[in-house]
Motif scaffolding. Structure first.
Motif, PDB file in Angstrom:
ATOM      1  N   GLY A 413      15.448  45.613 -61.620  1.00 22.73           N
ATOM      2  CA  GLY A 413      15.443  45.428 -60.172  1.00 22.73           C
ATOM      3  C   GLY A 413      14.049  45.139 -59.647  1.00 22.73           C
ATOM      4  O   GLY A 413      13.856  44.253 -58.803  1.00 22.73           O
ATOM      5  N   ASP A 414      13.066  45.877 -60.167  1.00 24.79           N
ATOM      6  CA  ASP A 414      11.690  45.666 -59.728  1.00 24.79           C
ATOM      7  C   ASP A 414      11.205  44.271 -60.098  1.00 24.79           C
ATOM      8  O   ASP A 414      10.584  43.574 -59.285  1.00 24.79           O
ATOM      9  CB  ASP A 414      10.795  46.731 -60.367  1.00 24.79           C
ATOM     10  CG  ASP A 414       9.350  46.625 -59.914  1.00 24.79           C
ATOM     11  OD1 ASP A 414       9.083  46.869 -58.726  1.00 24.79           O
ATOM     12  OD2 ASP A 414       8.498  46.277 -60.749  1.00 24.79           O
ATOM     13  N   GLU A 417      12.940  41.608 -57.988  1.00 24.52           N
ATOM     14  CA  GLU A 417      12.389  41.587 -56.633  1.00 24.52           C
ATOM     15  C   GLU A 417      11.047  40.861 -56.617  1.00 24.52           C
ATOM     16  O   GLU A 417      10.760  40.082 -55.688  1.00 24.52           O
ATOM     17  CB  GLU A 417      12.240  43.015 -56.115  1.00 24.52           C
ATOM     18  CG  GLU A 417      11.892  43.101 -54.643  1.00 24.52           C
ATOM     19  CD  GLU A 417      11.924  44.529 -54.133  1.00 24.52           C
ATOM     20  OE1 GLU A 417      12.062  44.712 -52.915  1.00 24.52           O
ATOM     21  OE2 GLU A 417      11.801  45.464 -54.956  1.00 24.52           O
ATOM     22  N   ARG A 418      10.229  41.085 -57.641  1.00 25.10           N
ATOM     23  CA  ARG A 418       8.945  40.395 -57.716  1.00 25.10           C
ATOM     24  C   ARG A 418       9.129  38.884 -57.880  1.00 25.10           C
ATOM     25  O   ARG A 418       8.278  38.098 -57.462  1.00 25.10           O
ATOM     26  CB  ARG A 418       8.126  40.937 -58.885  1.00 25.10           C
ATOM     27  CG  ARG A 418       7.593  42.350 -58.696  1.00 25.10           C
ATOM     28  CD  ARG A 418       6.997  42.871 -60.004  1.00 25.10           C
ATOM     29  NE  ARG A 418       6.521  44.231 -59.875  1.00 25.10           N
ATOM     30  CZ  ARG A 418       5.268  44.571 -59.584  1.00 25.10           C
ATOM     31  NH1 ARG A 418       4.369  43.628 -59.378  1.00 25.10           N
ATOM     32  NH2 ARG A 418       4.926  45.826 -59.494  1.00 25.10           N
ATOM     33  N   ARG A 422      16.118  38.574 -54.601  1.00 23.34           N
ATOM     34  CA  ARG A 422      16.358  39.818 -53.887  1.00 23.34           C
ATOM     35  C   ARG A 422      17.796  40.304 -54.023  1.00 23.34           C
ATOM     36  O   ARG A 422      18.043  41.516 -54.149  1.00 23.34           O
ATOM     37  CB  ARG A 422      15.978  39.643 -52.418  1.00 23.34           C
ATOM     38  CG  ARG A 422      14.514  39.214 -52.226  1.00 23.34           C
ATOM     39  CD  ARG A 422      14.167  39.041 -50.761  1.00 23.34           C
ATOM     40  NE  ARG A 422      14.189  40.319 -50.050  1.00 23.34           N
ATOM     41  CZ  ARG A 422      13.163  41.169 -50.035  1.00 23.34           C
ATOM     42  NH1 ARG A 422      12.052  40.874 -50.678  1.00 23.34           N
ATOM     43  NH2 ARG A 422      13.247  42.299 -49.367  1.00 23.34           N
ATOM     44  N   ALA A 425      18.160  41.733 -57.407  1.00 24.09           N
ATOM     45  CA  ALA A 425      17.408  42.990 -57.466  1.00 24.09           C
ATOM     46  C   ALA A 425      18.206  44.129 -56.851  1.00 24.09           C
ATOM     47  O   ALA A 425      18.260  45.237 -57.399  1.00 24.09           O
ATOM     48  CB  ALA A 425      16.071  42.832 -56.752  1.00 24.09           C
ATOM     49  N   ALA A 426      18.840  43.861 -55.720  1.00 21.65           N
ATOM     50  CA  ALA A 426      19.643  44.896 -55.059  1.00 21.65           C
ATOM     51  C   ALA A 426      20.789  45.358 -55.954  1.00 21.65           C
ATOM     52  O   ALA A 426      21.098  46.559 -56.036  1.00 21.65           O
ATOM     53  CB  ALA A 426      20.181  44.376 -53.730  1.00 21.65           C
ATOM     54  N   ARG A 448      15.696  51.293 -52.294  1.00 19.18           N
ATOM     55  CA  ARG A 448      15.095  50.070 -52.822  1.00 19.18           C
ATOM     56  C   ARG A 448      16.084  48.904 -52.768  1.00 19.18           C
ATOM     57  O   ARG A 448      15.708  47.761 -52.507  1.00 19.18           O
ATOM     58  CB  ARG A 448      14.622  50.300 -54.258  1.00 19.18           C
ATOM     59  CG  ARG A 448      13.443  51.270 -54.347  1.00 19.18           C
ATOM     60  CD  ARG A 448      12.575  50.959 -55.536  1.00 19.18           C
ATOM     61  NE  ARG A 448      11.947  49.653 -55.412  1.00 19.18           N
ATOM     62  CZ  ARG A 448      11.146  49.137 -56.342  1.00 19.18           C
ATOM     63  NH1 ARG A 448      10.881  49.826 -57.446  1.00 19.18           N
ATOM     64  NH2 ARG A 448      10.602  47.948 -56.182  1.00 19.18           N
ATOM     65  N   ALA A 452      15.616  45.476 -50.671  1.00 19.38           N
ATOM     66  CA  ALA A 452      15.668  44.173 -51.341  1.00 19.38           C
ATOM     67  C   ALA A 452      16.384  43.139 -50.488  1.00 19.38           C
ATOM     68  O   ALA A 452      16.320  41.948 -50.777  1.00 19.38           O
ATOM     69  CB  ALA A 452      16.354  44.301 -52.695  1.00 19.38           C
TER      70      ALA A 452
END
Length: 465
Positions: A413-414, A417-418, A422, A425-426, A448, A452
């Motif tokens: 997920g991190d 997101e980077r 998004r 990532a969610a 988080r 996202a």
């Protein structure tokens, strides 16, 4: 106030002298905290006296039930652990009597308990209760048991973890853990293993298993696999005490000194890992002024001893004149070196991520641990293109086999997101939350996922920003 021996051998527990007469939830919380801290020592002492894991565990559970029944109305005794220990011994003696084990055996138990624990007027546990727990760890790590059974049995007896928590730690069904526990107890009983500290040679043979168990106890306290709390400091402190005792007993072993270093360094950050409301505070947001500098110094000193032992052919860790080439670092020395990078960094941004990623890469190469590869990706993302890091991670790990592994989903997920993905990532953060048994971690992961940018607001807590 001392206890009294009545009815021949049975020992009456302490009276209900109380420094805390309040009932209700406050007392229940105290019971829970006391039990988390001292259950292992109580079971260890009982196992030594009875020679039976199951009998010891049953008697300890009986004492816990008695505390839950009596303390909320009568108050918490002045010496609660001594009360639990005495009550548990009474239950063990009652069970022996009911099973008609013989008057001579009962007499032996009664005399030993009375001699050991009622010599003085103050109701304290034995001074060497912690060594009982260490001996029990070595017994639980007997070579007749499989490695998985050793860890599960020791964590159940010493760490007080239930089957659900153990199942999460080992990534197996709860029924599998229950079978391991039963099988392990039966194997030790059938082998008539004596409940005492094994010989020096046997201890050396089992040292690796004991290290693993102590660290698993610490990690369960650091981020519990289930429950509402982000951390259980009592379990962390229990593991730290055991690591210190083990390090004294194995002063010439580099990996044992490294284990102590690792726990000291991680433990030094405990106070900064939660805010005043008990919500998680991630590493990048922690107030480093709250870190225990004394713990960091002790950890760095233990790591220096481990490195010195790994370089020398002399078992004396204080002599360096006979130094030779460094041997390949073991897993605890690598993890302690990583913890030292974090502990000595003045800020999150100034952390030596390149060195941390290199240590994790070495750890993954030597152990094949998915956790090492996942943490390597987390560190590498601080330096490298996140899309490249994510592609490498997905290529090297079997994501399906690790479908329930929370750290994998959280790191994916991190990284997503980077990368600007998004929505994906969610989804990854929600998967991590779904498989986590820790309510604080769930709230953090759901927050988080919300940040996202997709999905409803599932977060009901207040994690750090």
């Amino acid at each position: 106030m001392g206890g009294t021996v009545t009815d021949g051998n049975r020992i009456d527990p302490l009276g209900d002298d109380s420094g805390d007469p309040a009932g209700g939830s406050q007392v229940l919380r105290r019971i829970e905290a006391i039990w988390r801290l001292d259950a292992g020592r109580i079971v260890a002492a009982l196992a030594r006296w009875t020679g039976d894991f199951q009998r010891a565990e049953d008697a300890a559970q009986d004492a816990l039930i008695a505390a839950l029944e009596h303390w909320p109305t009568r108050g918490v005794p002045e010496h609660p652990t001594a009360w639990l220990l005495r009550t548990a011994r009474n239950r063990a003696i009652d069970h022996l009597r009911r099973e008609q084990r013989g008057d001579a055996l009962l007499g032996d138990y009664g005399r030993e308990i009375a001699r050991s624990h009622f010599a003085g007027s103050t109701p304290e546990c034995r001074d060497d209760a912690r060594h009982d727990a260490l001996a029990l760890l070595f017994i639980a790590c007997h070579p007749t048991l499989s490695p998985d059974t050793r860890c599960a049995l020791a964590l159940r007896i010493i760490g007080g973890l239930d089957n659900a928590a153990l199942a999460r730690a080992f990534l197996v069904p709860e029924a599998t853990i229950a079978q391991r526990i039963v099988r392990g107890k039966r194997t030790l009983a059938e082998a008539r293993i004596r409940f005492e500290m094994p010989s020096a040679a046997d201890c050396r043979e089992r040292l690796g298993s004991v290290r693993e168990v102590i660290y698993l106890i610490f990690t369960e306290g650091h981020v519990p696999s289930q429950g509402a709390e982000w951390a259980q400091p009592d379990l962390c402190h229990m593991a730290l005490r055991m690591a210190r005792i083990l390090a004294q007993a194995a002063a010439d072993d580099a990996e044992t000194q490294a284990l102590l270093a690792l726990i000291e360094l991680h433990g030094a950050r405990l106070a900064a890992r939660m805010d005043e409301q008990g919500h998680p505070v991630l590493l990048e947001d922690q107030d480093r002024r709250k870190w225990d500098r004394g713990g960091i110094r002790r950890g760095l000193a233990a790591l220096a001893r481990a490195n010195r032992l790994a370089r020398t052919r002399d078992p004396d860790p204080n002599r360096e004149s006979d130094a030779g080439p460094d041997i390949a670092p073991g897993p605890f020395r690598l993890q302690a070196a990583i913890a030292a990078c974090h502990a000595t960094a003045p800020t999150f941004a100034a952390t030596d991520w390149r060195q941390i990623a290199a240590h994790y890469a070495t750890l993954f190469a030597s152990t094949g641990s998915p956790a090492a590869r996942i943490h390597e990706a987390r560190a590498a993302a601080q330096l490298d293109d996140p899309a490249r890091v994510l592609a490498r991670l997905d290529a090297e790990l079997d994501v399906r086999a690790l479908a329930r592994y929370v750290p994998l989903h959280a790191v994916r997920g991190d990284l997503l997101e980077r990368c600007g993905e998004r929505a994906a990532a969610a989804v990854a953060f929600r998967l991590a939350a779904e498989h986590s048994g820790n309510a604080a971690e769930q709230r953090l992961l759901l927050a988080r996922a919300q940040r996202a940018g997709t999905g409803p607001d599932s977060h009901k807590g207040h994690p750090p920003q």
